[in-house]
Enzyme design. Structure first.
Site, PDB file in Angstrom:
ATOM      1  N   MET A   8       0.834  -1.170   0.000  1.00  0.00           N
ATOM      2  CA  MET A   8       0.000   0.000   0.000  1.00  0.00           C
ATOM      3  C   MET A   8       0.886   1.243   0.000  1.00  0.00           C
ATOM      4  O   MET A   8       1.999   1.217   0.474  1.00  0.00           O
ATOM      5  CB  MET A   8      -0.898  -0.020   1.228  1.00  0.00           C
ATOM      6  CG  MET A   8      -2.230   0.610   0.962  1.00  0.00           C
ATOM      7  SD  MET A   8      -3.378   0.473   2.333  1.00  0.00           S
ATOM      8  CE  MET A   8      -3.936  -1.200   2.119  1.00  0.00           C
ATOM      9  N   CYS A   9       0.364   2.342  -0.465  1.00  0.00           N
ATOM     10  CA  CYS A   9       1.094   3.610  -0.573  1.00  0.00           C
ATOM     11  C   CYS A   9       1.265   4.263   0.799  1.00  0.00           C
ATOM     12  O   CYS A   9       0.729   3.802   1.791  1.00  0.00           O
ATOM     13  CB  CYS A   9       0.329   4.552  -1.485  1.00  0.00           C
ATOM     14  SG  CYS A   9       0.010   3.856  -3.119  1.00  0.00           S
TER      15      CYS A   9
END
Length: 165
Positions: free
Chosen positions: A1-2
């Site tokens: 995930m970012c």
């Protein structure tokens, strides 16, 4: 995930130390190797810098950190691609203009099966991420709220609550 980094300040400030640490997560100390972006607001305008390469090894990011950029609002994003190709058009933050203001959006997470339900009126995605589809959908939804004047915080909250309920 970012990962996301943002700050808001009453006075224009340099975000150098915080951004320097954040950029290391972009493929040096973290798995976020699929691009980065940063938006620095100056009033109603946001200057945006983005690349599809890792932030930790970016000459542009080094350049920005070594120059005196002052802002009262900074929004930054480092990407670990889960939807959409690794490309500049899929790098965040995204921006669109509405009623003389540049709006910036960065998102962390996955919106599963979201893109299929989107119908766009004014704002269309350039890339193919769920995040940009969400941003364009949101911009279409709030466009009329800004048509006559800048809405109050209460008006904005009421509309967003309606959209996301």
């Amino acid at each position: 995930m970012c990962e996301l980094f943002a700050f808001s300040s009453s006075k224009p400030t340099r975000a150098r130390l915080s951004l320097d640490e954040f950029r290391l997560h972009g493929c040096a100390t973290g798995p976020h190797c699929d691009g980065w972006g940063a938006a620095f607001y100056d009033g109603k305008y946001a200057q945006i810098y983005r690349e599809e390469k890792p932030a930790a090894y970016s000459e542009l990011m080094s350049f920005l950190l070594n120059h005196e950029i002052y802002s009262s609002c900074v929004i930054s994003h480092i990407r670990r691609a889960t939807q959409g190709s690794i490309s500049l058009q899929n790098t965040q933050p995204f921006s669109r203009e509405s009623h003389g203001v540049r709006h910036v959006f960065a998102h962390n997470g996955n919106l599963m099966n979201f893109k299929e339900s989107c119908i766009f009126d004014r704002y269309e995605p350039i890339g193919d991420t769920d995040s940009e589809f969400a941003f364009c959908n949101l911009m279409d939804s709030v466009y009329s709220l800004w048509s006559e004047s800048t809405p109050t915080l209460d008006q904005r909250i009421a509309l967003l609550s309606k959209i996301f309920s």
